[in-house]
Enzyme design. Structure first.
Site, PDB file in Angstrom:
ATOM      1  N   GLU A 167     -53.828 -37.468  86.406  1.00  0.00           N
ATOM      2  CA  GLU A 167     -53.962 -36.061  86.009  1.00  0.00           C
ATOM      3  C   GLU A 167     -55.089 -35.489  86.847  1.00  0.00           C
ATOM      4  O   GLU A 167     -56.239 -35.916  86.736  1.00  0.00           O
ATOM      5  CB  GLU A 167     -54.271 -35.974  84.513  1.00  0.00           C
ATOM      6  CG  GLU A 167     -53.064 -36.379  83.682  1.00  0.00           C
ATOM      7  CD  GLU A 167     -53.349 -36.566  82.207  1.00  0.00           C
ATOM      8  OE1 GLU A 167     -54.485 -36.307  81.780  1.00  0.00           O
ATOM      9  OE2 GLU A 167     -52.436 -36.984  81.488  1.00  0.00           O
TER      10      GLU A 167
ATOM     11  N   GLU B 259     -59.786 -25.021  94.191  1.00  0.00           N
ATOM     12  CA  GLU B 259     -60.286 -25.242  92.833  1.00  0.00           C
ATOM     13  C   GLU B 259     -61.822 -25.189  92.855  1.00  0.00           C
ATOM     14  O   GLU B 259     -62.468 -25.948  93.556  1.00  0.00           O
ATOM     15  CB  GLU B 259     -59.830 -26.614  92.298  1.00  0.00           C
ATOM     16  CG  GLU B 259     -60.269 -26.841  90.859  1.00  0.00           C
ATOM     17  CD  GLU B 259     -59.964 -28.252  90.334  1.00  0.00           C
ATOM     18  OE1 GLU B 259     -60.351 -29.224  90.992  1.00  0.00           O
ATOM     19  OE2 GLU B 259     -59.352 -28.353  89.255  1.00  0.00           O
TER      20      GLU B 259
ATOM     21  N   CYS C 115     -59.513 -28.406  83.616  1.00  0.00           N
ATOM     22  CA  CYS C 115     -58.475 -28.501  84.642  1.00  0.00           C
ATOM     23  C   CYS C 115     -57.357 -27.495  84.405  1.00  0.00           C
ATOM     24  O   CYS C 115     -56.715 -27.040  85.334  1.00  0.00           O
ATOM     25  CB  CYS C 115     -57.907 -29.900  84.658  1.00  0.00           C
ATOM     26  SG  CYS C 115     -57.298 -30.397  83.029  1.00  0.00           S
TER      27      CYS C 115
ATOM     28  N   LYS D 234     -63.962 -46.707  83.018  1.00  0.00           N
ATOM     29  CA  LYS D 234     -65.054 -46.323  83.917  1.00  0.00           C
ATOM     30  C   LYS D 234     -65.318 -44.851  83.644  1.00  0.00           C
ATOM     31  O   LYS D 234     -64.634 -43.984  84.154  1.00  0.00           O
ATOM     32  CB  LYS D 234     -64.643 -46.547  85.369  1.00  0.00           C
ATOM     33  CG  LYS D 234     -65.797 -46.946  86.282  1.00  0.00           C
ATOM     34  CD  LYS D 234     -66.903 -45.912  86.356  1.00  0.00           C
ATOM     35  CE  LYS D 234     -66.592 -44.840  87.394  1.00  0.00           C
ATOM     36  NZ  LYS D 234     -67.568 -43.715  87.305  1.00  0.00           N
TER      37      LYS D 234
END
Ligand code: NAD
Ligand code: 2VS
Length: 486
Positions: free
Chosen positions: A254, A390, A288, A178
């Site tokens: 992750e 973040e 990331c 996906k």
């Protein structure tokens, strides 16, 4: 340009859905095409295809045949290099040079390295005594798990998808991918690659769509999925973990980070600026592993801040295919609003804006793109939003520190634990500090230097599990112990 139809790839065929949504180019918001939105029906078909393929020619292949086929996949990606570069540029708007030197080569490497790992990994065996004195031999074999759901983000679409599809297939599983709703192109193109080299139908499937109430949710809740591997936001991981609880499926996650860069006064300053500059601004800050919190030992602080200002100001935003482009756009208008929201917050919370903080002037059509300025702040307390949360934009906050213990405490004062980058010429200190920062990945005097055999993943809320080399095999295979009485 003629709008592309981004269709699902199910059982070796491209299939459409009644519902579609637009894909626009991040650099100028020009229409690229229409993404077909899959739901339960498409996911059912893809999972069924994946399950059937396990019983077909794919399931019967020897490791040698399978891994040889994956080498062909890698070679075909390389043969269609220009198509992948173009697809990924349309999807993300990032500079062509980065696609050519990092993203697309890694897409190919992800198939080769795991094919080689699977071919070469030994298994364990134990001899045990038995009362009759003859003994018994235990040995373990690895078997594939079945259909693996691969749920992907938008920031490095081909790299992050193949990082999971490569080992999943090398281990003999089948996959349903996906892709992110923002980046449909390279996953779709990979379907063509699979057919071109003769990967059996149903081994690699793609269903496009969104997360909640769409393809993502249908896939992660699907009872026919054996395990779920996911890269994306921690909040999404929480939702997926709940979905995985039904049927007790294994997960590999992750997720987000708020990674600290730690710079000691004895570092090689030019190298540190180069490294931290990349960690803050590469991919327009949408990595990331990037660094949005930088801690600099006080004697070097002013000099470091001045050099980071110069670094940020040297990055020229521009169209992906321009050679002079040093900075791409953000992925979407929505993400741009999020990042600019943080730029406003930093100001409101009293930051000193060293550079940036707004939107660059772009010429012509580019003025419609999702551009923001690379931004450096100083002067905020550790409690400030831009130091805690973040952002996923081209920005960082730099603060001074005085002692090793202080900087370790600051680096660790976060719910995340993905990566860190440490800059010093004192080797003993480098090792000492590295062992104390609570993250999965530490770079010393470097950043994002990747050996694909190494364990990769985050601690705390940045992830569950490790992938890379043999660690990927732990997730993508089931170990079966066989005990033979001699
Ligand atoms: N740790 C890593 O290796 C790593 C690497 C890259 C990105 N990231 C993280 O990814 C994030 C950026 O990516 P993003 O915005 O695409 O992440 P995201 O979590 O919004 O989306 C990731 C994927 O999950 C799907 N999804 C969303 N909700 C879902 C649900 N309820 N059920 C099933 N699927 C769902 C999305 O459609 C998309 O395909 C950042 O937080 C970044 O730190 C982590
Ligand atoms: O944006 C995140 C990049 C992650 C990189 C990897 O997962 C990798 O290098 O394998």
């Amino acid at each position: 340009m003629e709008p592309t139809q981004f269709k699902h790839f199910i059982n070796g065929e491209f299939v459409g859905s009644a519902k579609t949504f637009e894909k626009r180019r991040p650099s100028d918001n020009a229409l690229v095409g229409y993404i077909h939105e899959g739901g339960q029906a498409e996911v059912d078909a893809a999972v069924a295809a994946g399950r059937a393929a396990m019983k077909g020619p794919w399931g019967k292949m020897t490791v040698e045949q399978r891994t040889e086929l994956l080498h062909k996949v890698a070679d075909e990606i390389t043969r269609r290099f220009a198509d992948f570069v173009q697809a990924e540029m349309n999807d993300t708007g990032q500079p062509k040079s980065m696609m050519e030197h990092a993203m697309i080569p890694r897409g190919a490497a992800n198939f080769k390295i795991f094919a080689d790992v699977v071919k070469n990994v030994p298994t364990e065996s134990f001899m045990m005594p038995t009362p009759d004195g003859a003994g018994a031999l235990n040995y373990a074999i690895r078997v594939p798990k079945g259909v693996i759901a691969v749920v992907c983000p938008w920031n490095a679409p081909l790299l992050l998808m193949t990082w999971k599809v490569g080992p999943a297939l090398a281990c003999g599983n089948t996959v349903v991918v996906k892709p992110s709703e923002e980046t449909p192109a390279s996953a779709t193109l990979l379907g063509e690659v699979m057919n071109a080299v003769g990967v059996p139908k149903g081994v690699y499937n793609v269903v496009h769509g969104f997360g909640p109430n769409s393809a993502g949710e249908a896939l992660t809740k699907h009872k026919g999925v054996a395990a779920i591997t996911f890269t994306g936001e921690t909040r999404t991981g929480t939702a997926i973990m709940k979905a995985a609880a039904d049927g007790v499926r294994n997960v590999s996650f992750e997720m987000g980070g708020k990674n600290a860069g730690i710079v000691f006064a004895d570092c090689d300053l030019d190298a540190a600026i180069e490294g931290i500059g990349r960690a803050a601004f590469l991919n327009c800050g949408q990595i990331c592993l990037g660094t949005e919190r930088v801690y600099v030992e006080r004697p070097l602080f002013d000099k470091f801040v001045a050099a980071m200002k110069a670094k940020a100001e040297s990055l020229k935003p521009g169209a992906p295919e321009e050679k002079t482009t040093g900075l791409g756009p953000l992925i979407s208008d929505e993400h741009k609003r999020k990042v600019l929201g943080y730029y406003d917050k930093a100001k409101a919370e009293g930051a000193t804006i060293v550079t940036g903080g707004g939107v660059p002037q772009m010429a012509g059509e580019l003025a419609n793109g999702n551009w923001v300025q690379p931004t450096v702040w100083t002067g905020l307390p550790e409690t400030a939003s831009v130091v805690r949360e973040e952002i996923f934009g081209p920005c960082c906050h730099i603060s001074p520190f005085d002692t090793e213990d202080e900087v370790i405490d600051k680096a660790n004062a976060t719910e995340y634990g993905l990566s860190t980058t440490i800059w010093t010429t004192n080797l003993a200190r480098a090792h000492r500090v590295a062992a104390k920062v609570d993250v999965g990945i530490t770079w010393i005097n470097s950043w994002f230097l990747r050996d694909l055999r190494t364990p990769f993943g985050g601690s705390k809320q940045s992830g569950i599990g490790r992938e890379g080399g043999v660690h990927s095999l732990e997730f993508y295979t089931e170990m079966r112990n066989i005990c033979v009485k001699l």
